[in-house]
Design a protein around this motif. Structure first.
Motif, PDB file in Angstrom:
ATOM      1  N   LEU A  12       0.821  -1.205   0.000  1.00 40.58           N
ATOM      2  CA  LEU A  12       0.000   0.000   0.000  1.00 40.58           C
ATOM      3  C   LEU A  12       0.859   1.261   0.000  1.00 40.58           C
ATOM      4  O   LEU A  12       0.487   2.276  -0.609  1.00 40.58           O
ATOM      5  CB  LEU A  12      -0.932  -0.015   1.216  1.00 40.58           C
ATOM      6  N   ALA A  67      -4.986  -1.392  -7.321  1.00 35.20           N
ATOM      7  CA  ALA A  67      -4.511  -0.018  -7.491  1.00 35.20           C
ATOM      8  C   ALA A  67      -4.430   0.361  -8.963  1.00 35.20           C
ATOM      9  O   ALA A  67      -4.714   1.509  -9.339  1.00 35.20           O
ATOM     10  CB  ALA A  67      -3.138   0.133  -6.834  1.00 35.20           C
ATOM     11  N   GLN A  77      -7.702   1.442 -10.285  1.00 36.08           N
ATOM     12  CA  GLN A  77      -8.223   2.672  -9.700  1.00 36.08           C
ATOM     13  C   GLN A  77      -8.215   3.828 -10.701  1.00 36.08           C
ATOM     14  O   GLN A  77      -9.191   4.572 -10.809  1.00 36.08           O
ATOM     15  CB  GLN A  77      -7.397   3.040  -8.469  1.00 36.08           C
ATOM     16  N   THR A 117     -14.708   3.298  -5.214  1.00 39.69           N
ATOM     17  CA  THR A 117     -14.114   2.688  -4.017  1.00 39.69           C
ATOM     18  C   THR A 117     -13.895   1.185  -4.165  1.00 39.69           C
ATOM     19  O   THR A 117     -13.252   0.578  -3.301  1.00 39.69           O
ATOM     20  CB  THR A 117     -15.010   2.934  -2.785  1.00 39.69           C
ATOM     21  N   THR A 154     -10.278  -0.417  -3.661  1.00 43.21           N
ATOM     22  CA  THR A 154      -9.858  -0.390  -2.263  1.00 43.21           C
ATOM     23  C   THR A 154     -10.593  -1.447  -1.460  1.00 43.21           C
ATOM     24  O   THR A 154      -9.999  -2.142  -0.618  1.00 43.21           O
ATOM     25  CB  THR A 154     -10.128   1.004  -1.654  1.00 43.21           C
ATOM     26  N   THR A 191      -8.641  -4.627   0.570  1.00 37.21           N
ATOM     27  CA  THR A 191      -8.731  -4.852   2.014  1.00 37.21           C
ATOM     28  C   THR A 191      -9.505  -6.133   2.330  1.00 37.21           C
ATOM     29  O   THR A 191      -9.197  -6.821   3.309  1.00 37.21           O
ATOM     30  CB  THR A 191      -9.387  -3.651   2.718  1.00 37.21           C
ATOM     31  N   GLY A 245     -12.383  -0.965   3.724  1.00 35.57           N
ATOM     32  CA  GLY A 245     -11.782  -0.283   2.584  1.00 35.57           C
ATOM     33  C   GLY A 245     -12.667   0.829   2.060  1.00 35.57           C
ATOM     34  O   GLY A 245     -12.190   1.917   1.706  1.00 35.57           O
ATOM     35  N   HIS A 270     -11.605   4.867   2.091  1.00 34.67           N
ATOM     36  CA  HIS A 270     -11.604   5.661   0.857  1.00 34.67           C
ATOM     37  C   HIS A 270     -12.520   6.876   0.978  1.00 34.67           C
ATOM     38  O   HIS A 270     -12.146   7.998   0.615  1.00 34.67           O
ATOM     39  CB  HIS A 270     -12.049   4.776  -0.312  1.00 34.67           C
TER      40      HIS A 270
END
Length: 405
Positions: free
Chosen positions: A101, A155, A158, A175, A178, A182, A210, A214
């Motif tokens: 992360l 990621a 994203q 979101t 994320t 998690t 998560g 976010h």
């Protein structure tokens, strides 16, 4: 993005505070041992929840006699005191996740050109560090059977999702990466602890954690992002703060419901962090929705009124701590050594925020924040919660009316 869990010592019993510090130090030392000194900068409060979850599900998980702890040497962040710290697969998984992360966050800063990252030499060095941390997190994750590629691929998704976000679209689409990352990390704690039946519930708790992380990050940074012309998920999707707060509070409630389905050996610290500290985080960003009054024989700091405090060998007298009758006081440091220790403690905020050993006479003293509790703002904002990890009222928390049993 992560940093929503900021537990205050005033809301913890001595047992929970010691357990919390054991996991924090264990994560830091696991990063150092597995990935080098620079990796210790990836230590973060939210990441150590992974270590807490593994230990809480394990059969042998308490105290210095348990296989999950080891003795660590003196550290400036602990006032040059030794301590029992978490070790084993939980700490190593937390280290791998934290490093992955951190690499994502460094890469984001470079892409956004934030602060010093806008300078080419700094950006080049940061990209090299991020690539190294990617490799190291992958190696550390493989040791405990976890594929950190799940985090990195989330990621990578994203950016595409952010570019496709338009006013009127759901902020939850943004979101999702994320949440997925998690969820995978939380679920793997059940594998390491030998509790596969917990995986689904922990995956759900991780997904909602998560989402919460976010959304809180977006809400906290919205005004600053608008001033800087930076992208923000709430602004990009046209999500107002009332809706963001509703989603956050729903996520906290969902985490509590999911935790009810998780079989834990020791529920106290997990409950405090994921059921209460998450709510504190929402209150910190959006404002307090309500207050719990101290009850069931507890003080504002969460300890029982009939307990004889403190339980340590040193007893408080006028803000300082003195030796009990018949016990010799600790050996005094000389001026030079005392000044060196004072400098280390001042630079790490221990004099301000923590109970600590006096740099010169080694007597136990309260931190400035604790002695001046009314002036320390958010640090003591939640002192009125009676439910210190359910130590005082069991899993049901009936004393303060919380629904997180």
């Amino acid at each position: 993005m992560f940093g929503i869990i900021r537990p205050c010592g005033h809301r913890m019993s001595e047992r929970l505070k010691a357990a919390w510090m054991a996991h924090l130090c264990g994560l830091c030392l696991a990063l150092r041992d597995d990935h080098g000194q620079l990796a210790r900068t990836a230590t973060n409060y939210d990441g150590l929840i992974i270590s807490v979850l593994v230990e809480a599900q394990s059969a042998d998980q308490r105290g210095s006699g348990g296989s999950g702890r080891r003795k660590a040497g003196p550290c400036p962040l602990r006032g040059m005191r030794s301590a029992e710290v978490a070790r084993g697969e939980g700490a190593r998984l937390a280290a791998a996740v934290s490093l992955a992360l951190a690499s994502v966050k460094v890469r984001d800063h470079v892409l956004d050109g934030d602060g010093v990252f806008a300078r080419r030499p700094v950006a080049a060095s940061a990209r090299a560090v991020a690539r190294r941390w990617d490799r190291q997190s992958a190696g550390g994750g493989s040791v405990v059977g976890f594929d950190t590629g799940v985090l990195l691929s989330a990621a990578a998704r994203q950016g595409e999702l952010e570019r496709s976000a338009i006013p009127g679209s759901s902020v939850l689409l943004v979101t999702e990466p994320t949440e997925s990352a998690t969820a995978a990390a939380f679920a793997h704690t059940a594998v390491l602890a030998g509790r596969p039946g917990n995986a689904d519930a922990l995956s759900e708790a991780g997904r909602l954690f998560g989402r919460l992380a976010h959304l809180l990050d977006a809400a906290e940074d919205q005004a600053e992002d608008a001033a800087a012309g930076a992208w923000n998920p709430l602004t990009a999707t046209g999500t107002d703060r009332a809706e963001a707060e509703r989603l956050c509070r729903d996520a906290v409630h969902g985490i509590r419901l999911a935790l009810r389905e998780v079989e834990l050996t020791d529920r106290a610290l997990v409950h405090l962090l994921l059921a209460h500290e998450t709510e504190q985080a929402v209150d910190r960003v959006f404002g307090r929705a309500g207050r719990h009054a101290p009850s069931c024989g507890t003080s504002a700091s969460g300890t029982h009124a009939d307990e004889q405090a403190p339980t340590a060998a040193w007893v408080p007298q006028g803000g300082a701590f003195s030796a009990p009758p018949g016990e010799a006081p600790p050996r005094r440091r000389n001026l030079l050594a005392g000044c060196a220790v004072w400098s280390l403690m001042a630079c790490t905020c221990q004099l301000l925020c923590c109970d600590h050993d006096d740099p010169w006479n080694r007597q136990r003293r309260e931190g400035w924040c604790k002695r001046n509790c009314e002036s320390c703002g958010d640090c003591c904002d939640g002192c009125d919660c009676c439910c210190d990890g359910c130590d005082c009222c069991g899993d049901g928390c009936e004393c303060c009316g919380c629904d997180c049993g």
